[in-house]
Scaffold this motif. Structure first.
Motif, PDB file in Angstrom:
ATOM      1  N   PHE A  98      33.803  41.554  34.953  1.00 13.55           N
ATOM      2  CA  PHE A  98      32.782  40.589  35.364  1.00 13.55           C
ATOM      3  C   PHE A  98      33.258  39.870  36.616  1.00 13.55           C
ATOM      4  CE2 PHE A  98      35.578  38.838  32.116  1.00 13.55           C
ATOM      5  CZ  PHE A  98      36.046  37.667  32.698  1.00 13.55           C
ATOM      6  N   ALA A  99      32.325  39.257  37.330  1.00 16.32           N
ATOM      7  CA  ALA A  99      32.618  38.467  38.523  1.00 16.32           C
ATOM      8  C   ALA A  99      32.304  37.007  38.241  1.00 16.32           C
ATOM      9  CB  ALA A  99      31.794  38.965  39.710  1.00 16.32           C
ATOM     10  N   LEU A 100      33.211  36.100  38.632  1.00 17.33           N
ATOM     11  CA  LEU A 100      32.989  34.669  38.397  1.00 17.33           C
ATOM     12  C   LEU A 100      31.860  34.135  39.258  1.00 17.33           C
ATOM     13  CD1 LEU A 100      36.485  32.928  38.220  1.00 17.33           C
ATOM     14  CD2 LEU A 100      35.051  33.755  36.352  1.00 17.33           C
ATOM     15  N   ASN A 101      31.072  33.257  38.674  1.00 15.85           N
ATOM     16  CA  ASN A 101      30.052  32.537  39.433  1.00 15.85           C
ATOM     17  C   ASN A 101      30.641  31.260  40.027  1.00 15.85           C
ATOM     18  OD1 ASN A 101      27.953  34.353  39.000  1.00 15.85           O
ATOM     19  ND2 ASN A 101      27.348  33.393  37.075  1.00 15.85           N
ATOM     20  N   ASP A 102      29.862  30.628  40.897  1.00 17.57           N
ATOM     21  CA  ASP A 102      30.267  29.344  41.458  1.00 17.57           C
ATOM     22  C   ASP A 102      30.495  28.350  40.323  1.00 17.57           C
ATOM     23  OD1 ASP A 102      29.954  30.403  43.985  1.00 17.57           O
ATOM     24  OD2 ASP A 102      27.944  29.575  44.269  1.00 17.57           O
ATOM     25  N   ASN A 103      31.279  27.355  40.584  1.00 20.51           N
ATOM     26  CA  ASN A 103      31.643  26.278  39.640  1.00 20.51           C
ATOM     27  C   ASN A 103      32.860  26.617  38.786  1.00 20.51           C
ATOM     28  OD1 ASN A 103      29.323  25.118  40.614  1.00 20.51           O
ATOM     29  ND2 ASN A 103      28.220  25.084  38.665  1.00 20.51           N
ATOM     30  N   TRP A 104      33.349  27.862  38.841  1.00 22.42           N
ATOM     31  CA  TRP A 104      34.452  28.267  37.969  1.00 22.42           C
ATOM     32  C   TRP A 104      35.621  28.840  38.757  1.00 22.42           C
ATOM     33  CZ3 TRP A 104      34.465  27.318  32.807  1.00 22.42           C
ATOM     34  CH2 TRP A 104      33.245  26.957  32.227  1.00 22.42           C
ATOM     35  N   LYS A 105      36.832  28.610  38.219  1.00 18.28           N
ATOM     36  CA  LYS A 105      38.044  29.184  38.783  1.00 18.28           C
ATOM     37  C   LYS A 105      38.935  29.704  37.656  1.00 18.28           C
ATOM     38  CE  LYS A 105      38.549  26.513  43.070  1.00 18.28           C
ATOM     39  NZ  LYS A 105      39.493  25.693  43.891  1.00 18.28           N
ATOM     40  N   THR A 112      43.571  38.335  33.459  1.00 21.35           N
ATOM     41  CA  THR A 112      43.863  39.740  33.724  1.00 21.35           C
ATOM     42  C   THR A 112      42.762  40.281  34.626  1.00 21.35           C
ATOM     43  OG1 THR A 112      44.871  40.012  31.545  1.00 21.35           O
ATOM     44  CG2 THR A 112      44.207  42.016  32.695  1.00 21.35           C
ATOM     45  N   SER A 113      43.172  40.984  35.676  1.00 16.88           N
ATOM     46  CA  SER A 113      42.190  41.553  36.596  1.00 16.88           C
ATOM     47  C   SER A 113      42.574  42.974  36.953  1.00 16.88           C
ATOM     48  CB  SER A 113      42.069  40.692  37.860  1.00 16.88           C
ATOM     49  OG  SER A 113      43.325  40.549  38.493  1.00 16.88           O
ATOM     50  N   SER A 114      41.634  43.693  37.525  1.00 22.43           N
ATOM     51  CA  SER A 114      41.884  45.065  37.941  1.00 22.43           C
ATOM     52  C   SER A 114      42.505  45.070  39.328  1.00 22.43           C
ATOM     53  CB  SER A 114      40.573  45.860  37.943  1.00 22.43           C
ATOM     54  OG  SER A 114      39.665  45.294  38.880  1.00 22.43           O
ATOM     55  N   ALA A 115      42.863  46.245  39.805  1.00 25.39           N
ATOM     56  CA  ALA A 115      43.524  46.369  41.108  1.00 25.39           C
ATOM     57  C   ALA A 115      42.645  45.865  42.251  1.00 25.39           C
ATOM     58  CB  ALA A 115      43.925  47.822  41.353  1.00 25.39           C
ATOM     59  N   ASP A 116      41.330  45.969  42.097  1.00 26.55           N
ATOM     60  CA  ASP A 116      40.429  45.502  43.155  1.00 26.55           C
ATOM     61  C   ASP A 116      39.922  44.087  42.908  1.00 26.55           C
ATOM     62  OD1 ASP A 116      38.851  46.129  41.030  1.00 26.55           O
ATOM     63  OD2 ASP A 116      37.484  47.439  42.114  1.00 26.55           O
ATOM     64  N   GLY A 117      40.582  43.364  41.991  1.00 28.07           N
ATOM     65  CA  GLY A 117      40.299  41.948  41.820  1.00 28.07           C
ATOM     66  C   GLY A 117      39.170  41.594  40.888  1.00 28.07           C
ATOM     67  N   GLN A 118      38.656  42.546  40.140  1.00 29.43           N
ATOM     68  CA  GLN A 118      37.605  42.237  39.172  1.00 29.43           C
ATOM     69  C   GLN A 118      38.231  41.645  37.908  1.00 29.43           C
ATOM     70  OE1 GLN A 118      34.596  42.384  40.024  1.00 29.43           O
ATOM     71  NE2 GLN A 118      34.421  43.923  41.646  1.00 29.43           N
ATOM     72  N   TYR A 119      37.607  40.632  37.356  1.00 28.88           N
ATOM     73  CA  TYR A 119      38.162  39.974  36.172  1.00 28.88           C
ATOM     74  C   TYR A 119      37.841  40.757  34.905  1.00 28.88           C
ATOM     75  CZ  TYR A 119      39.143  36.005  39.169  1.00 28.88           C
ATOM     76  OH  TYR A 119      39.629  35.204  40.171  1.00 28.88           O
ATOM     77  N   LEU A 120      38.864  40.881  34.056  1.00 28.58           N
ATOM     78  CA  LEU A 120      38.720  41.594  32.786  1.00 28.58           C
ATOM     79  C   LEU A 120      38.737  40.641  31.599  1.00 28.58           C
ATOM     80  CD1 LEU A 120      41.200  44.556  33.487  1.00 28.58           C
ATOM     81  CD2 LEU A 120      38.772  44.371  34.101  1.00 28.58           C
ATOM     82  N   SER A 121      39.591  39.627  31.650  1.00 32.62           N
ATOM     83  CA  SER A 121      39.729  38.688  30.539  1.00 32.62           C
ATOM     84  C   SER A 121      40.538  37.491  31.016  1.00 32.62           C
ATOM     85  CB  SER A 121      40.430  39.356  29.350  1.00 32.62           C
ATOM     86  OG  SER A 121      41.725  39.788  29.720  1.00 32.62           O
ATOM     87  N   GLY A 122      40.680  36.484  30.142  1.00 31.74           N
ATOM     88  CA  GLY A 122      41.542  35.361  30.460  1.00 31.74           C
ATOM     89  C   GLY A 122      40.884  34.000  30.345  1.00 31.74           C
ATOM     90  N   LEU A 123      41.609  32.987  30.840  1.00 31.49           N
ATOM     91  CA  LEU A 123      41.211  31.586  30.727  1.00 31.49           C
ATOM     92  C   LEU A 123      40.678  31.082  32.065  1.00 31.49           C
ATOM     93  CD1 LEU A 123      41.200  28.985  28.953  1.00 31.49           C
ATOM     94  CD2 LEU A 123      43.516  28.548  29.801  1.00 31.49           C
ATOM     95  N   PHE A 124      39.508  30.459  32.020  1.00 32.36           N
ATOM     96  CA  PHE A 124      38.840  29.977  33.234  1.00 32.36           C
ATOM     97  C   PHE A 124      38.442  28.513  33.051  1.00 32.36           C
ATOM     98  CE2 PHE A 124      38.268  34.461  32.643  1.00 32.36           C
ATOM     99  CZ  PHE A 124      38.588  34.997  33.891  1.00 32.36           C
ATOM    100  N   MET A 125      38.405  27.782  34.167  1.00 29.19           N
ATOM    101  CA  MET A 125      38.122  26.344  34.098  1.00 29.19           C
ATOM    102  C   MET A 125      36.924  25.974  34.965  1.00 29.19           C
ATOM    103  SD  MET A 125      41.370  24.977  36.350  1.00 29.19           S
ATOM    104  CE  MET A 125      41.645  25.541  38.039  1.00 29.19           C
ATOM    105  N   TYR A 126      36.160  25.008  34.495  1.00 29.36           N
ATOM    106  CA  TYR A 126      35.074  24.445  35.295  1.00 29.36           C
ATOM    107  C   TYR A 126      35.700  23.674  36.449  1.00 29.36           C
ATOM    108  CZ  TYR A 126      31.112  21.484  36.582  1.00 29.36           C
ATOM    109  OH  TYR A 126      30.115  20.831  37.276  1.00 29.36           O
TER     110      TYR A 126
END
Length: 209
Positions: A98-105, A112-126
């Protein structure tokens, strides 16, 4: 191919943080909509359809969004994504992402991300408007209507290289929310830093479930 399944949980810590009266607006997900929050939850996925089909090269709607009631204490919000859609040992390039939307980091060192920077899992913050690596409090105390973070992401993408043999027996992408009162400090660090520390501890328990 196989179906995908949703799962979720939510945890609230510290302060007076109430459940929003309305679901978020599907077209303006950082605003309240017209539908009542009949399930009495903080975490929403208004476009998710249970048992969505997993088709290589396609995507499915999935839009985690967290809301709190107007007049609640301001709060830091985190979402942990546990991606268990493929079998252990499947490479990152074949894993739904998945790709993060605005407002999140992403929380540093917690994704965890793939070689081309796509997010697979993990912890995200507003972190709406953040200029650093710290979370931003969702402001509800002086709000005149329920407030929402906006969607963490809007869809899950299935790589074209994904094969049926790679898909888990019961594929899930579990999203879990952690809402932390913005005035909670440990006496030594800022409330924002303390929120990140506590969210990491919480996420570690989710990882192992």
């Amino acid at each position: 191919m196989a179906d995908s399944h949703a799962d979720a949980e939510q945890r609230v810590y510290g302060g007076r943080i109430n459940i929003p009266e309305k679901k978020p607006d599907p077209d303006q997900p950082d605003k309240p909509g017209t539908d009542d929050n009949t399930d009495k939850v903080y975490l929403f996925e208004t476009k998710w359809k249970d048992s969505s089909k997993i088709v290589p090269g396609s995507s499915t709607d999935k839009n985690p969004n967290v809301g709190i009631a107007r007049g609640s204490d301001d709060a830091y919000v985190f979402i942990y994504v546990k991606n268990a859609m493929v079998k252990e040992g499947t490479t990152a390039e074949n894993t739904p992402y998945f790709a993060l939307n605005d407002n999140w980091k992403p929380v540093d060192g917690q994704v965890t991300s793939s070689a081309d920077g796509q997010y697979l899992s993990g912890l995200f913050m507003y972190a709406k408007g953040a200029t650093d690596d710290k979370p931003v409090a969702l402001s509800a105390k002086s709000a005149t209507e329920d407030v929402y973070t906006g969607e963490l992401f809007s869809k899950v993408v299935f790589p074209g290289t994904l094969e049926g043999s790679m898909v888990a027996t019961n594929p899930t992408m579990k999203v879990s929310a952690y809402i932390f009162g913005a005035d909670q400090t440990d006496g030594n660090t800022s409330a924002a830093d303390n929120a990140v520390t506590q969210a990491k501890t919480w996420a570690n328990t989710i990882k192992n479930q």
